[in-house]
Design an enzyme around this catalytic site. Structure first.
Site, PDB file in Angstrom:
ATOM      1  N   ARG A   1     -78.040  81.036  17.530  1.00 36.77           N
ATOM      2  CA  ARG A   1     -77.753  79.600  17.552  1.00 36.77           C
ATOM      3  C   ARG A   1     -78.256  78.882  16.293  1.00 36.77           C
ATOM      4  O   ARG A   1     -77.905  77.747  16.033  1.00 36.77           O
ATOM      5  CB  ARG A   1     -78.363  78.959  18.812  1.00 36.77           C
ATOM      6  CG  ARG A   1     -77.628  79.307  20.073  1.00 36.77           C
ATOM      7  CD  ARG A   1     -78.423  78.959  21.329  1.00 36.77           C
ATOM      8  NE  ARG A   1     -79.478  79.931  21.595  1.00 36.77           N
ATOM      9  CZ  ARG A   1     -80.332  79.850  22.616  1.00 36.77           C
ATOM     10  NH1 ARG A   1     -80.276  78.821  23.447  1.00 36.77           N
ATOM     11  NH2 ARG A   1     -81.239  80.785  22.806  1.00 36.77           N
TER      12      ARG A   1
ATOM     13  N   GLY B   1     -83.585  91.492  26.464  1.00 38.82           N
ATOM     14  CA  GLY B   1     -84.325  90.459  27.187  1.00 38.82           C
ATOM     15  C   GLY B   1     -85.810  90.475  26.876  1.00 38.82           C
ATOM     16  O   GLY B   1     -86.341  91.441  26.322  1.00 38.82           O
TER      17      GLY B   1
ATOM     18  N   LYS C   1     -95.187  71.916 -20.024  1.00 38.92           N
ATOM     19  CA  LYS C   1     -95.018  73.263 -19.481  1.00 38.92           C
ATOM     20  C   LYS C   1     -95.995  74.210 -20.133  1.00 38.92           C
ATOM     21  O   LYS C   1     -96.152  74.175 -21.366  1.00 38.92           O
ATOM     22  CB  LYS C   1     -93.587  73.743 -19.753  1.00 38.92           C
ATOM     23  CG  LYS C   1     -93.277  75.091 -19.156  1.00 38.92           C
ATOM     24  CD  LYS C   1     -92.334  75.926 -20.000  1.00 38.92           C
ATOM     25  CE  LYS C   1     -93.050  76.589 -21.165  1.00 38.92           C
ATOM     26  NZ  LYS C   1     -92.226  77.570 -21.883  1.00 38.92           N
TER      27      LYS C   1
HETATM   28  C1  UD1 Z   1     -87.512  81.940  27.347  1.00 38.93           C
HETATM   29  C2  UD1 Z   1     -87.940  82.071  28.815  1.00 38.93           C
HETATM   30  C3  UD1 Z   1     -87.826  80.699  29.471  1.00 38.93           C
HETATM   31  C4  UD1 Z   1     -88.644  79.686  28.740  1.00 38.93           C
HETATM   32  C5  UD1 Z   1     -88.309  79.668  27.236  1.00 38.93           C
HETATM   33  C6  UD1 Z   1     -89.334  78.848  26.495  1.00 38.93           C
HETATM   34  C7  UD1 Z   1     -87.349  84.336  29.515  1.00 38.93           C
HETATM   35  C8  UD1 Z   1     -86.399  85.157  30.289  1.00 38.93           C
HETATM   36  N1  UD1 Z   1     -87.109  83.029  29.467  1.00 38.93           N
HETATM   37  O1  UD1 Z   1     -86.142  81.544  27.352  1.00 38.93           O
HETATM   38  O2  UD1 Z   1     -88.241  80.775  30.819  1.00 38.93           O
HETATM   39  O3  UD1 Z   1     -88.467  78.410  29.293  1.00 38.93           O
HETATM   40  O4  UD1 Z   1     -88.335  80.993  26.685  1.00 38.93           O
HETATM   41  O5  UD1 Z   1     -88.991  78.717  25.145  1.00 38.93           O
HETATM   42  O6  UD1 Z   1     -88.303  84.850  28.981  1.00 38.93           O
HETATM   43  N2  UD1 Z   1     -86.801  87.893  22.346  1.00 38.93           N
HETATM   44  C9  UD1 Z   1     -86.985  89.203  22.002  1.00 38.93           C
HETATM   45  N3  UD1 Z   1     -86.178  90.148  22.521  1.00 38.93           N
HETATM   46  C10 UD1 Z   1     -85.215  89.866  23.423  1.00 38.93           C
HETATM   47  C11 UD1 Z   1     -85.024  88.510  23.803  1.00 38.93           C
HETATM   48  C12 UD1 Z   1     -85.852  87.557  23.253  1.00 38.93           C
HETATM   49  O7  UD1 Z   1     -87.871  89.512  21.196  1.00 38.93           O
HETATM   50  O8  UD1 Z   1     -84.525  90.786  23.855  1.00 38.93           O
HETATM   51  C13 UD1 Z   1     -87.702  86.880  21.764  1.00 38.93           C
HETATM   52  C14 UD1 Z   1     -86.982  85.833  20.941  1.00 38.93           C
HETATM   53  O9  UD1 Z   1     -87.011  86.185  19.562  1.00 38.93           O
HETATM   54  C15 UD1 Z   1     -87.809  84.586  21.178  1.00 38.93           C
HETATM   55  C16 UD1 Z   1     -88.434  84.812  22.539  1.00 38.93           C
HETATM   56  O10 UD1 Z   1     -88.313  86.189  22.822  1.00 38.93           O
HETATM   57  O11 UD1 Z   1     -88.857  84.473  20.229  1.00 38.93           O
HETATM   58  C17 UD1 Z   1     -87.720  84.005  23.620  1.00 38.93           C
HETATM   59  O12 UD1 Z   1     -86.384  84.411  23.683  1.00 38.93           O
HETATM   60  P1  UD1 Z   1     -85.209  83.365  23.853  1.00 38.93           P
HETATM   61  O13 UD1 Z   1     -83.934  84.083  23.887  1.00 38.93           O
HETATM   62  O14 UD1 Z   1     -85.377  82.260  22.875  1.00 38.93           O
HETATM   63  O15 UD1 Z   1     -85.553  82.881  25.344  1.00 38.93           O
HETATM   64  P2  UD1 Z   1     -85.176  81.513  26.026  1.00 38.93           P
HETATM   65  O16 UD1 Z   1     -83.784  81.590  26.525  1.00 38.93           O
HETATM   66  O17 UD1 Z   1     -85.529  80.388  25.135  1.00 38.93           O
END
Ligand code: UD1
Ligand code: CA
Length: 469
Positions: free
Chosen positions: A16, A78, A351
């Site tokens: 995004r 995830g 400079k």
């Molecule tokens: C996540 C939480 C949500 C919370 C929010 C807060 C989960 C399932 N959900 O959602 O409850 O309100 O953060 O900001 O945890 N990432 C990985 N590997 C993955 C997926 C994500 O390393 O496979 C990392 C991303 O880089 C990021 C963090 O985990 O730094 C959160 O992932 P993101 O996809 O932004 O989760 P949200 O949908 O924001």
């Protein structure tokens, strides 16, 4: 006290963001957002930090360095799956593990410390940092029982209408009993709206096992901001900017208009300095006390000594001494070293040059690759010609020398101390100390000739007018 570890989630591509740059490396107030998270974890007492990285991991490693350990999450399945990647490194450890998202730069070490304290006090298996938001959309909701016990966390996309109405959200920062975390993670499945292994499911699993779940609600909703797109990035920047401004204000710095002053995270400013609007202080810039900076100064990695005034000026990699007056409209490039009580005035570019105490370069000069002594006066429009199109050459100007207006000093050249270069001279040879140098045509005055030359010019104009009609 048991040991504290941290897992930082940074494997998301950040689709995004629509960017070539890996999401957690996007800067907030001049610093990659994941850096704030790592610093907060370190300040909170985490002795060992594992960063979960995904594709493009090399860029993250390069930026963060080797003070932390890395694990690769090859497929983005995830947040639960991401944490599980740290199992080979941390799975067997006894202790407390802070898990934090790399995209929540505003979470503080103070809050992490409070969470850890609460977690221990309550003998919890898992503690979540929550916040109450007017618009909780997009975040996981914290579902509590009537008595306030946290039951589970439900992701936005999986919420039933009554769950979606809950305004207490999961900020994405947690404290876990390390062993219990990894045991519970293995039981997480991906049967949900996004087909992902959610870290947040660990809460429901542990609660079902009769484990104690704690929640710490932050009074500062800024800590909840997860930067998923550039709108959130802008918001994080604004809130971080305020936080940085307040830190300086508490330290005795006057910001005339904090909302229009842009101070990056690594900048230092001494007390009783006043910063005027439109000023941007970047990188490792360090300003002394009792200075006046701006309006509209743009300083990068620049040092300003106590009591100096720097008006509308662009400086990069410059070191300025005490009680100097810089600008308006000066351009100080890398390698500029200015001593004390120096004046660098309007439309002056410097400079890779050293300027001694009490020297004045007041207007319209270019000083490049030069060493200028103390008490020197460089006249209006005087320049060093340091470049022949292929090579750079140095100019040396001794103490108390006087360089007249519009002099060209053709480098390499040395002007001795106390020497005097007459205005308009083009100097190609060294000038010994105490000598005067003049290098220009001698002036000729023709008595009464002004009227003659006008008559001649008029005649020419009239002739041109006649021939065109
Ligand atoms: C996540 C939480 C949500 C919370 C929010 C807060 C989960 C399932 N959900 O959602 O409850 O309100 O953060 O900001 O945890 N990432 C990985 N590997 C993955 C997926 C994500 O390393 O496979 C990392 C991303 O880089 C990021 C963090 O985990 O730094 C959160 O992932 P993101 O996809 O932004 O989760 P949200 O949908 O924001
Ligand atoms: Ca997020």
């Amino acid at each position: 006290m048991d040991r504290i570890m941290a897992i930082v989630l940074a494997a998301g591509q950040g689709k995004r963001m629509k960017s070539k740059l890996y999401k957690v490396l996007h800067p907030v107030c001049g610093r990659p957002m994941v850096r704030y998270v790592l610093d907060a974890a370190a300040d909170a007492g985490c002795e060992r930090t594992v960063v979960v990285v995904g594709h493009g991991a090399e860029a993250v490693r390069e930026m963060i360095g080797d003070a932390v350990e890395y694990v690769l999450q090859a497929e983005r399945l995830g947040t639960g799956h991401a944490v599980l990647q740290a199992e080979p490194l941390l799975g067997e450890e006894e202790g407390t593990t802070v898990v934090v998202c790399g995209d929540t730069p505003l979470v503080t070490s103070e809050t992490m410390k409070k969470m850890i304290a609460l977690h221990r006090e309550q003998g919890a298996a898992a503690t979540v940092l929550t916040a109450e938001l007017p618009n909780p959309a997009g975040y996981g909701r914290v579902i509590r029982a009537a008595d306030g016990t946290v039951l589970r966390i439900v992701e936005d996309k999986d919420c039933k209408p009554e769950e979606a109405a809950v305004r207490e959200i999961n900020t994405g920062t947690y404290v876990f009993d390390n062993r219990k975390l990894f045991r519970a993670l293995k039981r997480v499945t991906n049967g949900n709206a996004q087909g992902e292994y959610y870290l947040t499911d660990v809460f429901g699993i542990l609660q079902g096992d009769g484990e104690k779940i704690a929640a710490f609600r932050t009074p500062d909703p800024a800590e909840a901001i997860g930067v998923n797109d550039r709108v959130a990035l802008g918001e994080a920047e604004r809130l971080m900017r305020r936080r940085i401004a307040a830190r300086h204000q508490r330290n005795g710095v006057t910001l005339v208009d904090a909302d229009h002053t842009y101070i990056e995270a690594g900048v230092e400013i001494g007390p009783d300095t006043v910063v005027y609007p439109g000023t941007i202080l970047r990188g490792s810039t360090s300003i002394g006390s009792d200075c006046r900076i701006g309006p509209h100064a743009d300083l990068t990695d620049t040092v300003v000594g106590n009591g100096s005034v720097v008006r509308q000026t662009v400086a990069e990699g410059a070191v300025l001494g005490e009680a100097c007056s810089i600008g308006p409209f000066a351009f100080l490039r890398p390698g500029t070293r200015v001593a004390n009580h120096v004046k660098i005035g309007d439309f002056v570019e410097i400079k890779n040059s050293v300027i001694g105490d009490d020297t004045k370069v007041s207007h319209l000069s270019y000083i490049g690759d030069a060493t200028v002594g103390t008490g020197v006066n460089i006249g209006c429009g005087a320049i060093t010609a340091n470049y022949d199109g292929y090579n750079k050459f140095r100019t040396e100007i001794g103490d108390h020398a006087f360089i007249g207006s519009n002099a060209n000093l053709i480098a390499p050249v040395r002007i001795g101390s106390n020497a005097y270069v007459v205005a308009g001279s083009t100097i190609t040879n060294d000038v010994p100390p105490g000598d005067m140098a003049i290098a220009r045509e001698r002036q000729v005055n023709k008595p009464g000739y002004a009227d003659k030359i006008r008559a001649k010019a008029r005649a020419k104009r009239d002739q041109n007018l006649n021939s065109s009609t």
